[in-house]
Motif scaffolding. Structure first.
Motif, PDB file in Angstrom:
ATOM      1  N   ALA A 276       0.831  -1.196   0.000  1.00  0.00           N
ATOM      2  CA  ALA A 276       0.000   0.000   0.000  1.00  0.00           C
ATOM      3  C   ALA A 276       0.871   1.254   0.000  1.00  0.00           C
ATOM      4  O   ALA A 276       1.906   1.303   0.643  1.00  0.00           O
ATOM      5  CB  ALA A 276      -0.915   0.004   1.213  1.00  0.00           C
ATOM      6  N   VAL A 277       0.425   2.257  -0.736  1.00  0.00           N
ATOM      7  CA  VAL A 277       1.123   3.540  -0.731  1.00  0.00           C
ATOM      8  C   VAL A 277       0.564   4.400   0.387  1.00  0.00           C
ATOM      9  O   VAL A 277      -0.583   4.236   0.810  1.00  0.00           O
ATOM     10  CB  VAL A 277       0.982   4.266  -2.085  1.00  0.00           C
ATOM     11  N   SER A 278       1.387   5.306   0.893  1.00  0.00           N
ATOM     12  CA  SER A 278       0.951   6.189   1.967  1.00  0.00           C
ATOM     13  C   SER A 278      -0.014   7.235   1.431  1.00  0.00           C
ATOM     14  O   SER A 278       0.127   7.740   0.308  1.00  0.00           O
ATOM     15  CB  SER A 278       2.155   6.879   2.598  1.00  0.00           C
ATOM     16  N   LEU A 279      -1.004   7.578   2.236  1.00  0.00           N
ATOM     17  CA  LEU A 279      -1.916   8.659   1.874  1.00  0.00           C
ATOM     18  C   LEU A 279      -1.147   9.959   1.655  1.00  0.00           C
ATOM     19  O   LEU A 279      -1.549  10.790   0.840  1.00  0.00           O
ATOM     20  CB  LEU A 279      -2.971   8.836   2.965  1.00  0.00           C
ATOM     21  N   VAL A 280      -0.041  10.120   2.353  1.00  0.00           N
ATOM     22  CA  VAL A 280       0.791  11.314   2.179  1.00  0.00           C
ATOM     23  C   VAL A 280       1.287  11.403   0.736  1.00  0.00           C
ATOM     24  O   VAL A 280       1.305  12.478   0.133  1.00  0.00           O
ATOM     25  CB  VAL A 280       1.976  11.292   3.160  1.00  0.00           C
ATOM     26  N   GLN A 281       1.664  10.265   0.185  1.00  0.00           N
ATOM     27  CA  GLN A 281       2.142  10.233  -1.195  1.00  0.00           C
ATOM     28  C   GLN A 281       1.024  10.602  -2.171  1.00  0.00           C
ATOM     29  O   GLN A 281       1.231  11.378  -3.116  1.00  0.00           O
ATOM     30  CB  GLN A 281       2.678   8.837  -1.518  1.00  0.00           C
ATOM     31  N   MET A 282      -0.175  10.072  -1.946  1.00  0.00           N
ATOM     32  CA  MET A 282      -1.281  10.411  -2.828  1.00  0.00           C
ATOM     33  C   MET A 282      -1.690  11.875  -2.664  1.00  0.00           C
ATOM     34  O   MET A 282      -2.060  12.552  -3.640  1.00  0.00           O
ATOM     35  CB  MET A 282      -2.480   9.500  -2.559  1.00  0.00           C
ATOM     36  N   GLU A 283      -1.607  12.391  -1.452  1.00  0.00           N
ATOM     37  CA  GLU A 283      -1.957  13.781  -1.211  1.00  0.00           C
ATOM     38  C   GLU A 283      -1.059  14.728  -2.005  1.00  0.00           C
ATOM     39  O   GLU A 283      -1.511  15.777  -2.479  1.00  0.00           O
ATOM     40  CB  GLU A 283      -1.845  14.094   0.287  1.00  0.00           C
ATOM     41  N   ALA A 284       0.193  14.347  -2.166  1.00  0.00           N
ATOM     42  CA  ALA A 284       1.136  15.198  -2.884  1.00  0.00           C
ATOM     43  C   ALA A 284       0.818  15.300  -4.370  1.00  0.00           C
ATOM     44  O   ALA A 284       1.113  16.316  -5.008  1.00  0.00           O
ATOM     45  CB  ALA A 284       2.557  14.659  -2.693  1.00  0.00           C
ATOM     46  N   ASP A 285       0.206  14.253  -4.912  1.00  0.00           N
ATOM     47  CA  ASP A 285      -0.106  14.257  -6.349  1.00  0.00           C
ATOM     48  C   ASP A 285      -1.392  13.462  -6.590  1.00  0.00           C
ATOM     49  O   ASP A 285      -1.364  12.378  -7.176  1.00  0.00           O
ATOM     50  CB  ASP A 285       1.066  13.664  -7.139  1.00  0.00           C
ATOM     51  N   PRO A 286      -2.535  13.996  -6.166  1.00  0.00           N
ATOM     52  CA  PRO A 286      -3.794  13.245  -6.307  1.00  0.00           C
ATOM     53  C   PRO A 286      -4.248  13.190  -7.759  1.00  0.00           C
ATOM     54  O   PRO A 286      -4.009  14.128  -8.527  1.00  0.00           O
ATOM     55  CB  PRO A 286      -4.786  14.055  -5.467  1.00  0.00           C
ATOM     56  N   PRO A 287      -4.866  12.091  -8.164  1.00  0.00           N
ATOM     57  CA  PRO A 287      -5.387  11.998  -9.534  1.00  0.00           C
ATOM     58  C   PRO A 287      -6.521  12.985  -9.762  1.00  0.00           C
ATOM     59  O   PRO A 287      -7.195  13.404  -8.807  1.00  0.00           O
ATOM     60  CB  PRO A 287      -5.864  10.550  -9.635  1.00  0.00           C
ATOM     61  N   ASP A 288      -6.753  13.322 -11.010  1.00  0.00           N
ATOM     62  CA  ASP A 288      -7.816  14.268 -11.329  1.00  0.00           C
ATOM     63  C   ASP A 288      -9.185  13.695 -10.999  1.00  0.00           C
ATOM     64  O   ASP A 288     -10.066  14.407 -10.494  1.00  0.00           O
ATOM     65  CB  ASP A 288      -7.750  14.639 -12.812  1.00  0.00           C
ATOM     66  N   ARG A 289      -9.370  12.418 -11.276  1.00  0.00           N
ATOM     67  CA  ARG A 289     -10.635  11.752 -10.977  1.00  0.00           C
ATOM     68  C   ARG A 289     -10.333  10.557 -10.080  1.00  0.00           C
ATOM     69  O   ARG A 289      -9.607   9.644 -10.480  1.00  0.00           O
ATOM     70  CB  ARG A 289     -11.352  11.312 -12.252  1.00  0.00           C
ATOM     71  N   LEU A 290     -10.873  10.598  -8.874  1.00  0.00           N
ATOM     72  CA  LEU A 290     -10.519   9.611  -7.860  1.00  0.00           C
ATOM     73  C   LEU A 290     -11.762   9.010  -7.226  1.00  0.00           C
ATOM     74  O   LEU A 290     -12.678   9.729  -6.826  1.00  0.00           O
ATOM     75  CB  LEU A 290      -9.659  10.268  -6.776  1.00  0.00           C
ATOM     76  N   ALA A 291     -11.788   7.683  -7.121  1.00  0.00           N
ATOM     77  CA  ALA A 291     -12.823   6.965  -6.379  1.00  0.00           C
ATOM     78  C   ALA A 291     -12.142   6.252  -5.216  1.00  0.00           C
ATOM     79  O   ALA A 291     -11.317   5.361  -5.423  1.00  0.00           O
ATOM     80  CB  ALA A 291     -13.542   5.961  -7.272  1.00  0.00           C
ATOM     81  N   LEU A 292     -12.454   6.661  -4.002  1.00  0.00           N
ATOM     82  CA  LEU A 292     -11.923   6.032  -2.798  1.00  0.00           C
ATOM     83  C   LEU A 292     -12.895   4.970  -2.303  1.00  0.00           C
ATOM     84  O   LEU A 292     -14.083   5.247  -2.134  1.00  0.00           O
ATOM     85  CB  LEU A 292     -11.704   7.077  -1.707  1.00  0.00           C
ATOM     86  N   VAL A 293     -12.380   3.771  -2.077  1.00  0.00           N
ATOM     87  CA  VAL A 293     -13.214   2.644  -1.663  1.00  0.00           C
ATOM     88  C   VAL A 293     -12.897   2.299  -0.216  1.00  0.00           C
ATOM     89  O   VAL A 293     -11.744   2.039   0.123  1.00  0.00           O
ATOM     90  CB  VAL A 293     -12.977   1.417  -2.566  1.00  0.00           C
ATOM     91  N   LEU A 294     -13.917   2.305   0.634  1.00  0.00           N
ATOM     92  CA  LEU A 294     -13.745   2.028   2.061  1.00  0.00           C
ATOM     93  C   LEU A 294     -14.619   0.853   2.467  1.00  0.00           C
ATOM     94  O   LEU A 294     -15.738   0.695   1.981  1.00  0.00           O
ATOM     95  CB  LEU A 294     -14.108   3.259   2.899  1.00  0.00           C
TER      96      LEU A 294
END
Length: 280
Positions: free
Chosen positions: A215-233
């Motif tokens: 898994a990648v860190s949320l910090v890493q995704m926060e730095a470069d989030p995709p334009d269109r994102l679906a988060l699954v919980l």
């Protein structure tokens, strides 16, 4: 029309009876095509979303403060017009509903038809997907986070709790009426245009929020989030199913401290949605 309640067994009051009985409500609400909105704020938000009342129920002391909401829902008639506004003293209300009403009023509302997934996703750039979240409180809190953090659409899986259950609506403060949502089925899906692929085919990066190797860190995704994102919980306790994680494009993990491995699903949703929010 204003109606004073004298007969607790009247059939027209059956929608409000024994609201604390979860089994009864979970069967009755979808089957009868209605849901219960509790408190003036929640009713106001339901009306603003275009939902239609079947009736109102309140103590007499709340009638004057509720008249603007009633009028907005009933074509300008602050007495409800053809929609019954039932009044009952608080001991009678408690006997009828099974709990003390502290929030002014209840309204039985017509349950709207669910939109298609394609309709909900049109124009969306931030989507939250909740898999098998069965706790109504958690789901309501998660919807409130979605509304407050700019989510464009919410998808829930077939076994997920009902967002229009009274407790979900109440905990969400009526924000379940603000964010477009529907159920996605099948999930995660086995073929084109099903489940995860329905999101991916529309240009979404589908990210599973889970504890998993690689898994990648949320910090890493926060730095470069995709334009269109679906988060699954995932559901409380077990989290996402393995096949769901495998179907997603990547897995994201919230960095934790203090020996805590994860957060409540509503809290996790709030953290992840804040970190990946659209900046412009």
């Amino acid at each position: 029309m204003i109606v004073e309640v004298t007969d607790l067994d009247a059939v027209e009051l059956s929608a409000y009876a024994r609201l604390t009985d979860v089994a009864l409500r979970s069967r009755h609400e979808p089957a009868k095509g209605l849901y219960i909105a509790e408190s003036s704020l929640v009713i106001e938000r339901a009306v603003a979303a275009g939902h239609l009342p079947i009736s109102f129920l309140m103590a007499p002391k709340w009638l004057e403060s509720m008249r603007p909401v009633i009028a907005a829902a009933c074509g300008g008639h602050d007495d409800g017009g053809d929609v019954p506004v039932y009044l009952a003293k608080e001991p009678v209300l408690q006997e009828l509903t099974g709990f003390r009403m502290h929030r002014g009023a209840l309204a039985a509302m017509r349950r709207p038809s669910l939109p298609q997934v394609s309709e909900v996703l049109t124009g969306a750039r931030r989507v939250a997907v909740f898999e098998d979240v069965v706790d109504h409180t958690n789901l309501g809190a998660a919807f409130r986070a979605c509304a407050g953090l700019g989510v464009d659409a919410v998808l829930i899986t077939p076994r997920c709790a009902d967002p229009l259950y009274r407790r979900s609506i109440r905990v969400s403060m009526g924000t379940v009426f603000q964010v477009p949502w529907t159920r996605i089925e099948p999930w995660p899906g086995d073929g084109p245009q099903e489940g995860v692929e329905a999101l991916r085919s529309r240009g979404f990066t589908v990210a599973a929020l889970a504890l998993a190797d690689g898994a990648v860190s949320l910090v890493q995704m926060e730095a470069d989030p995709p334009d269109r994102l679906a988060l699954v919980l995932g559901t409380e306790g077990d989290g996402l199913r393995r096949e769901t994680i495998a179907a997603c494009d990547l897995t994201v993990q919230i960095p934790m401290a203090g020996g805590v491995d994860s957060l409540n699903v509503a809290a996790a949703a709030a953290v992840a949605l804040w970190a990946t929010r659209l900046r412009s």
